[in-house]
Each structure stands twice: as C-alpha cells, then as structure tokens.
Design a protein around this motif. Structure first.
Motif, short mmCIF file in Angstrom:
data_model
loop_
_atom_site.label_atom_id
_atom_site.label_comp_id
_atom_site.label_asym_id
_atom_site.label_seq_id
_atom_site.Cartn_x
_atom_site.Cartn_y
_atom_site.Cartn_z
N LYS A 144 20.66 34.87 10.99
CA LYS A 144 20.72 35.75 12.27
C LYS A 144 21.84 36.85 11.94
CE LYS A 144 23.28 32.19 14.69
NZ LYS A 144 23.48 31.21 15.86
N GLY A 145 21.64 37.75 12.81
CA GLY A 145 22.80 38.86 12.73
C GLY A 145 22.17 40.19 12.76
N SER A 146 23.14 41.24 12.69
CA SER A 146 22.49 42.46 12.69
C SER A 146 22.27 43.29 11.60
CB SER A 146 23.43 43.30 13.56
OG SER A 146 23.23 44.83 13.63
N GLY A 147 21.09 43.94 11.03
CA GLY A 147 21.12 44.53 9.83
C GLY A 147 19.45 44.49 9.31
N PRO A 148 19.14 45.20 8.47
CA PRO A 148 18.04 45.13 7.81
C PRO A 148 17.68 43.63 7.43
CG PRO A 148 19.50 46.65 6.85
CD PRO A 148 20.29 46.02 7.62
N VAL A 149 16.16 43.59 7.40
CA VAL A 149 15.65 42.23 7.04
C VAL A 149 14.47 42.18 5.92
CG1 VAL A 149 15.78 41.42 9.49
CG2 VAL A 149 13.73 42.38 8.50
N ILE A 150 14.73 41.10 4.99
CA ILE A 150 13.76 40.99 4.15
C ILE A 150 12.69 40.04 4.55
CG2 ILE A 150 13.51 39.91 1.63
CD1 ILE A 150 16.26 40.15 1.50
N THR A 151 11.50 40.65 4.46
CA THR A 151 10.18 40.20 5.15
C THR A 151 9.44 39.58 4.15
OG1 THR A 151 9.06 42.14 5.03
CG2 THR A 151 10.24 41.79 6.96
N HIS A 152 9.31 40.07 2.92
CA HIS A 152 8.42 39.43 1.83
C HIS A 152 9.07 39.66 0.42
CE1 HIS A 152 5.60 40.81 4.95
NE2 HIS A 152 4.64 39.80 4.31
N ALA A 153 8.79 38.77 -0.41
CA ALA A 153 9.10 38.84 -1.96
C ALA A 153 7.89 38.34 -2.66
CB ALA A 153 10.16 37.91 -2.29
N THR A 154 7.66 39.40 -3.90
CA THR A 154 6.78 39.05 -4.65
C THR A 154 7.41 38.93 -6.07
OG1 THR A 154 5.22 40.58 -3.60
CG2 THR A 154 4.76 40.28 -6.12
N ILE A 155 7.06 37.57 -6.57
CA ILE A 155 7.84 37.15 -7.72
C ILE A 155 6.76 37.57 -8.81
CG2 ILE A 155 8.73 35.23 -9.20
CD1 ILE A 155 9.98 35.71 -6.23
N GLY A 156 7.81 38.26 -9.90
CA GLY A 156 6.86 38.89 -11.13
C GLY A 156 6.45 38.01 -12.06
N ARG A 157 5.46 38.22 -12.92
CA ARG A 157 4.98 37.64 -14.12
C ARG A 157 5.63 38.35 -15.09
NH1 ARG A 157 -1.05 38.03 -15.57
NH2 ARG A 157 -0.50 40.24 -14.73
N VAL A 158 6.15 37.53 -16.33
CA VAL A 158 6.62 38.15 -17.48
C VAL A 158 5.57 38.83 -18.27
CG1 VAL A 158 7.80 37.63 -19.96
CG2 VAL A 158 8.46 36.39 -17.67
N ILE A 159 5.73 40.10 -18.55
CA ILE A 159 4.81 40.96 -19.23
C ILE A 159 5.23 41.21 -20.66
CG2 ILE A 159 3.24 43.01 -19.35
CD1 ILE A 159 2.58 41.10 -16.90
N ASP A 160 4.56 41.29 -21.50
CA ASP A 160 4.92 41.42 -23.03
C ASP A 160 3.82 42.44 -23.65
OD1 ASP A 160 5.81 41.81 -25.78
OD2 ASP A 160 6.50 39.87 -26.05
N MET A 161 4.07 43.46 -23.77
CA MET A 161 3.16 44.59 -24.23
C MET A 161 3.44 44.93 -25.82
SD MET A 161 0.95 45.00 -21.80
CE MET A 161 0.09 46.46 -22.17
N GLY A 162 4.40 44.24 -26.52
CA GLY A 162 4.66 44.42 -27.85
C GLY A 162 5.54 45.42 -28.19
N GLN A 163 6.27 45.99 -27.11
CA GLN A 163 7.45 46.99 -27.29
C GLN A 163 8.55 46.28 -28.12
OE1 GLN A 163 8.19 49.87 -27.51
NE2 GLN A 163 10.35 50.07 -26.78
N ALA A 164 9.16 46.67 -28.85
CA ALA A 164 10.35 46.06 -29.40
C ALA A 164 11.75 46.82 -29.80
CB ALA A 164 9.90 45.57 -31.06
N ASP A 165 12.00 48.03 -29.08
CA ASP A 165 12.87 48.95 -29.09
C ASP A 165 13.83 48.78 -27.87
OD1 ASP A 165 14.55 50.88 -29.67
OD2 ASP A 165 13.07 52.70 -29.62
N PRO A 166 14.95 48.24 -28.43
CA PRO A 166 15.96 47.85 -27.26
C PRO A 166 16.45 49.46 -26.78
CG PRO A 166 16.79 47.41 -29.33
CD PRO A 166 15.41 47.63 -29.65
N GLN A 167 16.49 50.46 -27.45
CA GLN A 167 16.77 51.67 -27.04
C GLN A 167 15.80 52.15 -26.18
OE1 GLN A 167 19.77 52.88 -27.15
NE2 GLN A 167 20.27 52.54 -29.54
N ASP A 168 14.62 51.80 -25.87
CA ASP A 168 13.43 52.32 -25.06
C ASP A 168 13.02 51.13 -23.91
OD1 ASP A 168 11.75 53.74 -23.88
OD2 ASP A 168 10.24 53.95 -25.59
N MET A 169 14.17 50.65 -23.21
CA MET A 169 13.70 49.51 -22.10
C MET A 169 12.89 49.96 -21.08
SD MET A 169 17.29 47.65 -21.80
CE MET A 169 18.26 48.97 -21.35
N GLY A 170 12.65 51.41 -20.71
CA GLY A 170 11.76 51.76 -19.76
C GLY A 170 10.33 51.35 -20.19
N ALA A 171 10.21 51.50 -21.38
CA ALA A 171 8.70 51.24 -22.19
C ALA A 171 8.45 49.82 -21.76
CB ALA A 171 8.43 51.63 -23.42
#
Length: 337
Positions: A179-206
């Motif tokens: 309880k208290g004053s401030g924004p609230v967290i209403t939902h959380a979606t827990i992600g799955r681990v996705i591996d599309m075969g990218q192997a370049d640590p210098q391209d983490m966005g991909a």
C-alpha cells in the motif's frame, strides 16, 4: 483454494496491485550528458565513481541507488522484507556485495538485461501473494566492466561494429509495497526463451527482438487488449536495429504498434553521442524506468505503460564455444493511480 491469478498462458494479474512507492537512479557521465540527464537522482562525472576499479564503481552505483530509493520512501533496511537484485558480472557480484552492505534478506537474480523487470515481476508476486509487505528491487551495469567481461578491455581500443550497443553505466532501484502512493503494477507477462540462431554478441538487438515481439504478442493475446490500451509500449535495450526488427516481426503477426513503440536504449542517448546502436545493459531499462518513465506517469503524461525488459542470455564461455545466443523478454503493466 485461492484465486487463480493467471490470464492465458504467460500472464499473471495482481489482485492487489503492488505500489511503486519510490524509485532511484544513479548514472555515469555519458548517461548524465544524454537527453534524460535531468531525470536521474545522481550523476557521477567519473566512470570510476570515486572507487579504485570499474567493478567497485558498479557496486557503488547499485548501493547508492538502493539507499536513495529507501531514503525517498522514508524507510530503513529493517523495513524491507526482501531485496531482489542482479547485474551482468560473474556470479552477480555487484548485487551480492550490495546485499551484504544492506543486510536485507536477499534473492539474487540473473536475467541479463531483463533483470530489473524480472525482479519487479517477482517482487510484485511476493507482495500480492502475501509473502511480503515491502520489497527492494534493483539492477546495475557499467560500460567498462561489461566490455572487459563480454567483449574486449577498453584499453585495447577495438573497433566496434555499428550494430554494437553502449552498456549503460548506471543502477536503478524501486521500492514496491502493498500500500502507499504511486504507480501500480497490474500485470506481468513472463517471457519464453527464444533462440533464432543468432550468434554475434555485437548484435544483441537481433538476439532480443524475437523474444520481445513474442512477449508483446502473448501479452496482448492473454489479456485480450488492443495495443492502443497503452500510452506507450517500450523495450529495455533493443537499440535502433533491434527495435526495427521487433517492429517487422510484430507486423508479420498483424500488430503494428509503431505509433507508440520505443526503446530505453534509444531514449537514453542522443544522436550526437557515439554509442552506435544505442544503450544496453541491466542499467538501461532500470534507470530509464526509475527516472524518466515514472516521472511521466506521475506528471500525467502517461497513464498506462507496457514495458518489456529484454535480455541477451549469453556468457563469454558460450560465445567462445560458438553457441547461439538465446533471448528473453519479461513484460510489466505499470499504471498511474
């Protein structure tokens, strides 16, 4: 039997949404000079943060952010039930030493750059589940410690490709309460681990973009909401190239969210700063959320946010052995009262 608090396959909702009663953000010089510089609680204008090593500097960043969040909430360490934190260094040593200094019951987390959002999701579950009244959550990263561990020591002056991102030197912390004053967290979606075969640590966005897109789609399907329910949808650190890829992947699945989609790694630096593809690191989503985004909720600019903490799940060993790099994305709905 209690209320089943799950929507669809990956999303949980909170019957009594935990409140973000305080936040704190502490950053380094590059971040302080960026467009969000005024939203941070403290800026160090030396990457050593008055310490002897960059690793100790990162510990200093996290400890100061945690203490500042407690101070802003008018709380002491003894008032906190659990501390949840993590970072990018081997065996999450920044979080470990911070927990030792604060002496709060501690759960160490590693979700790569998604750690802050993983921590807030778990902290919200602890509070809504009746296991805690107050939880302290934090995450940190440092450009020079991450370069030394995952790529090359900065002293070598190795040329970075344009897809490379700049690890944010900074730490963010939040105090969640029943309880208290401030924004609230209403939902959380827990992600799955996705591996599309990218192997370049210098391209983490991909690496992270497929996981981010997957979590966004799953969240919208689980909740039955249209994307425009949210004033802003943002990812943690896809950077410029990763965000473009996530946009493309979402459109392939029938979701064009481009009119309200951004990325913390894009927001934190300006085009005049030589960071190539943008920001990354545990500290990226942590400091942007704990500074700029929470301010926007409090001043009424936004009412509902969907944030996806993104992470590239690799280690120096896995990269050196030629393994591909999995990605992860955890989503939170943060709403103004």
């Amino acid at each position: 039997m209690g209320v089943f608090k799950k929507n669809g396959s990956q999303t949980v909702w909170f019957e009594n949404p935990p409140v973000i009663i305080s936040t704190a953000s502490v950053v380094g010089p590059q971040e302080g000079e960026g467009p969000l510089g005024k939203t941070f609680d403290k800026v160090f204008y030396d990457t050593y943060c008055d310490e002897e090593t960059w690793e100790k500097a990162e510990q200093r960043l996290m400890l100061e952010a945690m203490k500042k969040a407690l101070q802003k909430a008018n709380l002491q360490e003894k008032d906190i039930d659990f501390m949840l934190a993590g970072d990018l260094l081997n065996q999450i040593v920044s979080a470990n030493f911070t927990a030792s200094a604060l002496s709060i019951p501690f759960l160490g987390l590693y979700g790569a750059c998604s750690t802050m959002y993983e921590g807030m999701a778990l902290g919200a579950m602890l509070i809504d589940g009746g296991f805690a009244a107050r939880v302290l959550v934090g995450a940190s990263s440092h450009y020079s410690t991450a370069e030394r561990q995952f790529r090359f020591p900065t002293e070598l002056g190795v040329q970075r490709p344009m897809t490379a991102q700049w690890t944010v030197t900074g730490a963010g912390a939040v105090v969640l309460a029943e309880k208290g004053s401030g924004p609230v967290i209403t939902h959380a979606t827990i992600g799955r681990v996705i591996d599309m075969g990218q192997a370049d640590p210098q391209d983490m966005g991909a690496v992270m973009a497929p996981a981010a897109a997957d979590t966004i789609v799953r969240h919208l399907q689980d909740t039955g909401r249209a994307y425009d329910y949210y004033d802003l949808i943002y990812t943690g650190d896809l950077g410029t190239y990763g965000k473009k890829l996530a946009d493309h992947l979402l459109r392939q699945q029938g979701y064009d969210i481009s009119d309200r989609f951004t990325d913390c790694g894009i927001l934190i630096y300006s085009g005049a700063q030589d960071v190539h593809a943008g920001g990354s690191g545990c500290g990226c989503s942590a400091v942007v959320t704990c500074g700029y985004l929470i301010e926007k909720l409090k001043d009424g600019s936004y009412k509902r946010l969907l944030g996806i903490g993104t992470g590239s799940l690799h280690s120096p060993c896995s990269v050196q052995q030629g393994s591909t790099i999995p990605g992860i994305g955890h989503a939170l709905v943060i709403e103004a009262r």
